[in-house]
Design a protein around this motif. Structure first.
Motif, PDB file in Angstrom:
ATOM      1  N   ILE A 243       0.839  -1.206   0.000  1.00 51.48           N
ATOM      2  CA  ILE A 243       0.000   0.000   0.000  1.00 51.48           C
ATOM      3  C   ILE A 243       0.870   1.250   0.000  1.00 51.48           C
ATOM      4  O   ILE A 243       0.583   2.239  -0.692  1.00 51.48           O
ATOM      5  N   SER A 244       1.946   1.220   0.764  1.00 46.98           N
ATOM      6  CA  SER A 244       2.868   2.349   0.801  1.00 46.98           C
ATOM      7  C   SER A 244       3.484   2.592  -0.576  1.00 46.98           C
ATOM      8  O   SER A 244       3.575   3.734  -1.039  1.00 46.98           O
ATOM      9  N   TYR A 245       3.897   1.513  -1.233  1.00 46.95           N
ATOM     10  CA  TYR A 245       4.508   1.629  -2.560  1.00 46.95           C
ATOM     11  C   TYR A 245       3.517   2.214  -3.566  1.00 46.95           C
ATOM     12  O   TYR A 245       3.845   3.141  -4.318  1.00 46.95           O
ATOM     13  N   ILE A 246       2.309   1.687  -3.582  1.00 43.20           N
ATOM     14  CA  ILE A 246       1.290   2.174  -4.514  1.00 43.20           C
ATOM     15  C   ILE A 246       0.976   3.640  -4.236  1.00 43.20           C
ATOM     16  O   ILE A 246       0.895   4.470  -5.152  1.00 43.20           O
ATOM     17  N   GLY A 247       0.799   3.968  -2.965  1.00 44.92           N
ATOM     18  CA  GLY A 247       0.461   5.338  -2.598  1.00 44.92           C
ATOM     19  C   GLY A 247       1.543   6.343  -2.953  1.00 44.92           C
ATOM     20  O   GLY A 247       1.250   7.429  -3.454  1.00 44.92           O
ATOM     21  N   GLU A 248       2.795   5.980  -2.690  1.00 47.00           N
ATOM     22  CA  GLU A 248       3.893   6.888  -3.024  1.00 47.00           C
ATOM     23  C   GLU A 248       3.969   7.105  -4.537  1.00 47.00           C
ATOM     24  O   GLU A 248       4.252   8.216  -5.006  1.00 47.00           O
ATOM     25  N   TYR A 253       3.878  13.236  -7.804  1.00 52.83           N
ATOM     26  CA  TYR A 253       3.984  14.620  -8.268  1.00 52.83           C
ATOM     27  C   TYR A 253       3.204  15.608  -7.402  1.00 52.83           C
ATOM     28  O   TYR A 253       3.123  16.793  -7.724  1.00 52.83           O
ATOM     29  N   SER A 254       2.655  15.143  -6.314  1.00 53.27           N
ATOM     30  CA  SER A 254       1.799  16.001  -5.486  1.00 53.27           C
ATOM     31  C   SER A 254       2.542  16.712  -4.367  1.00 53.27           C
ATOM     32  O   SER A 254       2.030  17.662  -3.772  1.00 53.27           O
ATOM     33  N   GLY A 255       3.748  16.224  -4.051  1.00 58.41           N
ATOM     34  CA  GLY A 255       4.480  16.791  -2.925  1.00 58.41           C
ATOM     35  C   GLY A 255       4.022  16.242  -1.584  1.00 58.41           C
ATOM     36  O   GLY A 255       4.476  16.692  -0.539  1.00 58.41           O
ATOM     37  N   VAL A 256       3.130  15.272  -1.620  1.00 61.78           N
ATOM     38  CA  VAL A 256       2.607  14.660  -0.403  1.00 61.78           C
ATOM     39  C   VAL A 256       3.363  13.364  -0.117  1.00 61.78           C
ATOM     40  O   VAL A 256       3.578  12.554  -1.020  1.00 61.78           O
ATOM     41  N   SER A 257       3.776  13.171   1.126  1.00 62.29           N
ATOM     42  CA  SER A 257       4.378  11.908   1.536  1.00 62.29           C
ATOM     43  C   SER A 257       3.243  10.961   1.914  1.00 62.29           C
ATOM     44  O   SER A 257       2.629  11.104   2.973  1.00 62.29           O
ATOM     45  N   PHE A 258       2.949  10.008   1.052  1.00 58.50           N
ATOM     46  CA  PHE A 258       1.823   9.118   1.277  1.00 58.50           C
ATOM     47  C   PHE A 258       1.973   8.357   2.594  1.00 58.50           C
ATOM     48  O   PHE A 258       1.009   8.236   3.366  1.00 58.50           O
ATOM     49  N   LYS A 259       3.157   7.845   2.858  1.00 60.98           N
ATOM     50  CA  LYS A 259       3.342   7.017   4.044  1.00 60.98           C
ATOM     51  C   LYS A 259       3.108   7.797   5.328  1.00 60.98           C
ATOM     52  O   LYS A 259       2.349   7.355   6.202  1.00 60.98           O
ATOM     53  N   SER A 260       3.734   8.959   5.471  1.00 61.66           N
ATOM     54  CA  SER A 260       3.633   9.696   6.721  1.00 61.66           C
ATOM     55  C   SER A 260       2.373  10.540   6.828  1.00 61.66           C
ATOM     56  O   SER A 260       1.785  10.666   7.914  1.00 61.66           O
ATOM     57  N   GLU A 261       1.907  11.117   5.714  1.00 61.13           N
ATOM     58  CA  GLU A 261       0.764  12.033   5.767  1.00 61.13           C
ATOM     59  C   GLU A 261      -0.582  11.346   5.558  1.00 61.13           C
ATOM     60  O   GLU A 261      -1.624  11.918   5.888  1.00 61.13           O
ATOM     61  N   ILE A 262      -0.573  10.149   5.006  1.00 64.16           N
ATOM     62  CA  ILE A 262      -1.831   9.448   4.733  1.00 64.16           C
ATOM     63  C   ILE A 262      -1.872   8.096   5.435  1.00 64.16           C
ATOM     64  O   ILE A 262      -2.716   7.854   6.296  1.00 64.16           O
ATOM     65  N   LEU A 263      -0.945   7.220   5.101  1.00 60.68           N
ATOM     66  CA  LEU A 263      -0.989   5.853   5.603  1.00 60.68           C
ATOM     67  C   LEU A 263      -0.864   5.799   7.120  1.00 60.68           C
ATOM     68  O   LEU A 263      -1.617   5.089   7.796  1.00 60.68           O
ATOM     69  N   LEU A 264       0.075   6.537   7.677  1.00 62.93           N
ATOM     70  CA  LEU A 264       0.316   6.505   9.119  1.00 62.93           C
ATOM     71  C   LEU A 264      -0.348   7.659   9.863  1.00 62.93           C
ATOM     72  O   LEU A 264      -0.069   7.878  11.040  1.00 62.93           O
TER      73      LEU A 264
END
Length: 286
Positions: A243-248, A253-264
């Motif tokens: 999930i982390s890999y897919i999200g990142e 290109y969004s500037g969002v860290s998927f793992k820290s700002e969304i997943l966790l």
């Protein structure tokens, strides 16, 4: 006898940590577990906890993991207790792993699964990366993933219950990918699930007991495991990394860290498994 005394000596030290301003000392399997357990414990009884991420083996080496934690099971109380990933122990009804034993568990395979709860994940995804969330729906993907792994996972539980899993569990976990290609992610991961289904079914069909296995005969009435939520109960590290890999990739290109700002970012409120964790901790602490 020597080993028991050695464990008892450490247990007394852990039990006495509350005299130094901690609510309790808690033995975890690893330092990575602290985030989840502290988040939940702060909901139950806010304050300072002394997290023990490793302890000494008989030979004096620093030792981690479930088996090391359980060395102390005869010395637990409200001031020193254990928090563990359930792995497959809950589904297999392993005894002596309850709040009454001063042991808290995740009920999902591990703490990582809790952060992958599909509804919460997609909501947080949409809030941070709306355009990407309109192209990919984790709810659809994780339901498809669950449908694919469900029967092979039941077969794994069947083999484990009979002590016959041998190499099957290792191979099963190896086949749970931690990455996905662009092609596989099209149409909410349809090709990914198709590829995974083929590999898992081949693994099952190559096992000599597969032909005699009846998934409808599995005793699962005590669990929340269903064909649509199996992603919560297979090996959490694999699901979390995927999930982390897919999200990142989707948020690149969004500037969002998927793992820290969304997943966790948060845990799912109102999830029955998380509620059970909270209830167990209340029983132990309060």
């Amino acid at each position: 006898m020597v080993e028991r005394d050695f464990i008892a000596e450490q247990a007394i030290d852990f039990q006495n940590r509350h005299y130094f301003g901690y609510i309790a000392a808690i033995h975890l399997e690893d330092a990575e577990d602290v985030r989840f357990w502290d988040t939940v414990l702060q909901k139950v009884n806010p304050g300072r906890y002394d997290y023990i991420s490793y302890s000494k083996s008989k030979s004096g080496n620093d030792t981690r993991g479930c088996e090391q934690c359980l060395q102390y099971r005869d010395y637990l109380n409200s001031k020193f207790f254990i928090c563990l990933d359930s792995d497959l122990r809950h589904l297999l009804k392993q005894p002596g792993m309850s709040a009454a034993d001063h042991i808290a568990q995740t009920y999902t395979y591990s703490w990582e699964n809790h952060y992958c709860f599909a509804d919460r994940l997609q909501k947080a995804f949409a809030q941070k990366c709306l355009s990407a969330s309109e192209r990919f729906d984790f709810r659809v993907f994780l339901k498809g993933y669950s449908n694919v792994v469900y029967i092979p996972f039941l077969f794994l539980l069947y083999l484990k219950s009979k002590g016959l899993a041998e190499n099957f569990e290792y191979q099963f976990n190896i086949l749970l990918p931690k990455q996905a290609s662009v092609r596989q992610l099209e149409n909410n991961g349809e090709a990914f699930c198709c590829d995974l289904s083929q590999k898992l079914m081949q693994l099952c069909q190559n096992h000599p007991l597969w032909s005699s296995f009846d998934p409808d005969a599995m005793p699962l009435e005590h669990s929340r495991l269903t064909v649509d939520n199996a992603y919560l109960y297979v090996r959490g590290h694999n699901v979390f990394d995927l999930i982390s890999y897919i999200g990142e990739f989707l948020c690149y290109y969004s500037g969002v860290s998927f793992k820290s700002e969304i997943l966790l970012s948060v845990l799912q409120e109102g999830c029955e498994d998380l509620d059970r964790v909270i209830d167990d901790l209340k029983m132990i602490l309060l």
